[in-house]
Design a protein around this motif. Structure first.
Motif, mmCIF file in Angstrom:
data_model
loop_
_atom_site.group_PDB
_atom_site.id
_atom_site.type_symbol
_atom_site.label_atom_id
_atom_site.label_comp_id
_atom_site.label_asym_id
_atom_site.label_seq_id
_atom_site.Cartn_x
_atom_site.Cartn_y
_atom_site.Cartn_z
ATOM 1 N N ASN A 73 0.850 -1.191 0.000
ATOM 2 C CA ASN A 73 0.000 0.000 0.000
ATOM 3 C C ASN A 73 0.893 1.251 0.000
ATOM 4 O OD1 ASN A 73 -1.929 1.942 0.305
ATOM 5 N ND2 ASN A 73 -2.685 1.208 2.279
ATOM 6 N N PRO A 74 0.736 2.178 -0.973
ATOM 7 C CA PRO A 74 1.590 3.376 -1.009
ATOM 8 C C PRO A 74 1.473 4.239 0.246
ATOM 9 C CG PRO A 74 0.453 3.101 -3.096
ATOM 10 C CD PRO A 74 -0.136 2.114 -2.151
ATOM 11 N N GLU A 75 0.255 4.321 0.828
ATOM 12 C CA GLU A 75 0.085 5.127 2.034
ATOM 13 C C GLU A 75 0.867 4.534 3.206
ATOM 14 O OE1 GLU A 75 -1.295 8.006 2.440
ATOM 15 O OE2 GLU A 75 -1.964 8.179 0.355
ATOM 16 N N TRP A 76 0.855 3.183 3.309
ATOM 17 C CA TRP A 76 1.621 2.525 4.375
ATOM 18 C C TRP A 76 3.112 2.778 4.189
ATOM 19 C CZ3 TRP A 76 5.435 -1.089 4.909
ATOM 20 C CH2 TRP A 76 5.603 -1.659 6.177
ATOM 21 N N LEU A 77 3.570 2.727 2.932
ATOM 22 C CA LEU A 77 4.988 2.986 2.653
ATOM 23 C C LEU A 77 5.350 4.443 2.948
ATOM 24 C CD1 LEU A 77 5.379 0.975 -0.665
ATOM 25 C CD2 LEU A 77 6.418 0.427 1.530
ATOM 26 N N LYS A 78 4.406 5.360 2.669
ATOM 27 C CA LYS A 78 4.666 6.778 2.974
ATOM 28 C C LYS A 78 4.830 6.990 4.471
ATOM 29 C CE LYS A 78 1.299 9.790 2.628
ATOM 30 N NZ LYS A 78 1.257 10.384 4.006
ATOM 31 N N ASP A 79 3.945 6.387 5.280
ATOM 32 C CA ASP A 79 4.069 6.515 6.734
ATOM 33 C C ASP A 79 5.371 5.891 7.237
ATOM 34 O OD1 ASP A 79 0.501 5.909 7.172
ATOM 35 O OD2 ASP A 79 1.617 7.767 6.733
ATOM 36 N N LYS A 80 5.766 4.775 6.622
ATOM 37 C CA LYS A 80 7.028 4.148 7.016
ATOM 38 C C LYS A 80 8.217 5.050 6.687
ATOM 39 C CE LYS A 80 9.820 0.004 6.287
ATOM 40 N NZ LYS A 80 9.938 -1.292 5.557
ATOM 41 N N GLY A 81 8.171 5.679 5.505
ATOM 42 C CA GLY A 81 9.240 6.616 5.143
ATOM 43 C C GLY A 81 9.297 7.807 6.086
ATOM 44 N N ASN A 82 8.129 8.300 6.535
ATOM 45 C CA ASN A 82 8.103 9.423 7.474
ATOM 46 C C ASN A 82 8.738 9.037 8.811
ATOM 47 O OD1 ASN A 82 6.777 10.836 5.488
ATOM 48 N ND2 ASN A 82 4.748 10.558 6.381
ATOM 49 N N LYS A 83 8.473 7.811 9.287
ATOM 50 C CA LYS A 83 9.076 7.365 10.542
ATOM 51 C C LYS A 83 10.592 7.209 10.400
ATOM 52 C CE LYS A 83 4.893 4.910 12.030
ATOM 53 N NZ LYS A 83 4.308 3.579 12.330
ATOM 54 N N LEU A 84 11.042 6.683 9.257
ATOM 55 C CA LEU A 84 12.490 6.552 9.036
ATOM 56 C C LEU A 84 13.147 7.918 8.933
ATOM 57 C CD1 LEU A 84 12.434 3.629 6.446
ATOM 58 C CD2 LEU A 84 13.236 3.512 8.808
ATOM 59 N N PHE A 85 12.456 8.891 8.337
ATOM 60 C CA PHE A 85 13.005 10.250 8.255
ATOM 61 C C PHE A 85 13.127 10.870 9.643
ATOM 62 C CE2 PHE A 85 13.965 14.131 6.008
ATOM 63 C CZ PHE A 85 13.517 15.135 6.851
ATOM 64 N N ALA A 86 12.152 10.588 10.506
ATOM 65 C CA ALA A 86 12.201 11.138 11.867
ATOM 66 C C ALA A 86 13.377 10.584 12.658
ATOM 67 C CB ALA A 86 10.888 10.860 12.593
ATOM 68 N N THR A 87 13.790 9.345 12.363
ATOM 69 C CA THR A 87 14.957 8.750 13.035
ATOM 70 C C THR A 87 16.260 9.043 12.299
ATOM 71 O OG1 THR A 87 14.628 6.671 11.828
ATOM 72 C CG2 THR A 87 13.537 6.905 13.979
ATOM 73 N N GLU A 88 16.229 9.943 11.284
ATOM 74 C CA GLU A 88 17.408 10.376 10.509
ATOM 75 C C GLU A 88 18.018 9.236 9.690
ATOM 76 O OE1 GLU A 88 20.236 12.302 12.987
ATOM 77 O OE2 GLU A 88 18.866 13.922 13.595
#
Length: 410
Positions: free
Chosen positions: A279-294
């Protein structure tokens, strides 16, 4: 009939005015910029821009920078004050024509004064060069007269040169005995040099022979016979090449690839994923969490896979642009920000925040590439969307100072 440019933007301080004039396809060699202390005109066919300034400016120190379909003016005020508007109000056609004529006459007078000053400086340089040449010639004539005055009758100039150049106390041999003694010494020196040269040559020859013997003794023996194992890459079809039909095999492989593409199985990353992970939305949320952890590289991979599944979501490009900006992939940041702006249409209140972020990220990438004019345009576009953003205002002011040369690049 020229097209009047009216969608310009300007800002001011107490000492300067910053004017941005958009012109499609403008370049430095084709744009005609005319500026005096009270009048500014830009002629770039078929576009025309002119403004009758509110107060006088210092046209000698004002600047103009052309690039990226825009001309950015930096106009310095003669008197420090805040203008109520950029141009004069209540100017009729007769007053406009009078200001134009006065500006042209003023420019002609300035050009005439500059040409006269240049001609006067050239005349002074020629006069100075002529005086120096005259002094050099007078000095040469005085030296020649002194030379002829010191020469005795019948004495050549070479004899005089020998007298001038020979050191004191040094005399040439005069008697035959002295000449004979000098000849004997010369022959003895030559004989001694030849003998020493022959000894050195014999020594080198002996060293060469010794080194050659060492080389012959150090030659390695021939290598022993061995075998090399070779493994060939197996073919897709096990039949021999002389018995196979290459055209039919290539057609079969092409059909298999088309079939995998039709059922969307040509993406290798989807083979081992769960259904919710596709799901693209699930992948987007996962990318946002990875961005928050740098973890920016992992976030880029998540956004890449989401974009391959659905390339019409503008926030995927916007978030990937933020990752590329952190990783200093500046050109990719510009591409993703531009793609996000293309998808964020039409411009409405719901996507205003996303459009402002896209302009700011693209402007930051331009500034890090030292393309400050293009970066300033994006920051100004972001300020049009959100004029009350203090951070964007401060960054835009810093970029203007860098363009003017009053602030160091950081």
């Amino acid at each position: 009939m020229p097209l009047q440019v009216s969608d310009y933007s300007w800002q001011q301080t107490e000492t300067a005015v910053f004017l941005s004039v958009p012109l499609r396809g403008v370049c430095g060699r084709d744009a005609d910029v005319f500026c005096t202390d009270s009048y500014l005109k830009v002629n770039f066919p078929p576009f025309l821009f002119e403004v009758f300034l509110y107060a006088p400016i210092d046209d000698g120190s004002s600047k103009a920078k052309i690039g990226n379909d825009t001309i950015v003016f930096t106009l310095y005020k003669k008197e420090a004050a805040m203008w109520e508007s950029l141009s004069l109000s209540g100017v009729d056609k007769e007053m406009m024509q009078r200001i134009r004529e006065e500006s042209i006459l003023q420019a002609q007078e300035t050009a005439k004064e500059a040409a006269e000053a240049k001609a006067a400086a050239k005349r002074e340089d020629q006069k100075y060069a002529l005086s120096v040449m005259m002094k050099i010639r007078e000095s040469d004539a005085q030296n020649r007269s002194d030379w002829d005055h010191n020469r005795r009758p019948g004495q050549s100039r070479r004899k005089i040169a020998d007298n001038y150049t020979r050191p004191k106390g040094q005399q040439l041999p005069k008697s035959k005995d002295e000449k004979a003694g000098r000849g004997r010494k010369t022959r003895q020196n030559l004989t001694r040099n030849l003998a020493s040269r022959n000894l050195a040559t014999k020594g080198r020859n002996s060293e060469n022979i010794f080194s050659e013997k060492l080389k012959e003794a150090s030659v390695p023996p021939p290598r022993s016979v061995g075998t090399v194992q070779i493994s060939f890459t197996p073919r897709v079809f096990p039949t021999a090449l002389r018995e196979s039909q290459v055209a039919e095999e290539e057609e079969w492989l092409h059909k298999q690839a088309e079939a995998r593409r039709a059922v969307n199985t040509d993406i290798p990353e989807l083979c081992d994923l769960k259904e919710e992970e596709k799901n693209p939305e699930w992948l987007k949320d996962k990318g946002n969490k990875l961005f928050a952890t740098e973890n920016y590289l992992a976030a880029v991979n998540a956004y890449n896979l989401a974009i391959r599944l659905n390339n019409k979501i503008p926030l995927l490009y916007l978030n990937r642009a933020a990752c590329h900006l952190k990783l200093k992939n500046l050109h990719k940041t510009i591409e993703d920000s531009s793609k996000a702006l293309d998808l964020l249409t039409p411009p409405v209140a719901d996507n205003a925040n996303a459009r402002m972020k896209a302009h700011v990220r693209r402007g930051a990438a331009f500034c890090q590439l030292e393309l400050y004019v293009e970066g300033l345009l994006d920051y100004e576009a972001a300020l049009k969307i959100d004029p009350s953003n203090k951070t964007v205002q401060n960054d835009a002011e810093k970029i203007r100072n860098i363009i003017q040369g009053t602030e160091l690049k950081s």
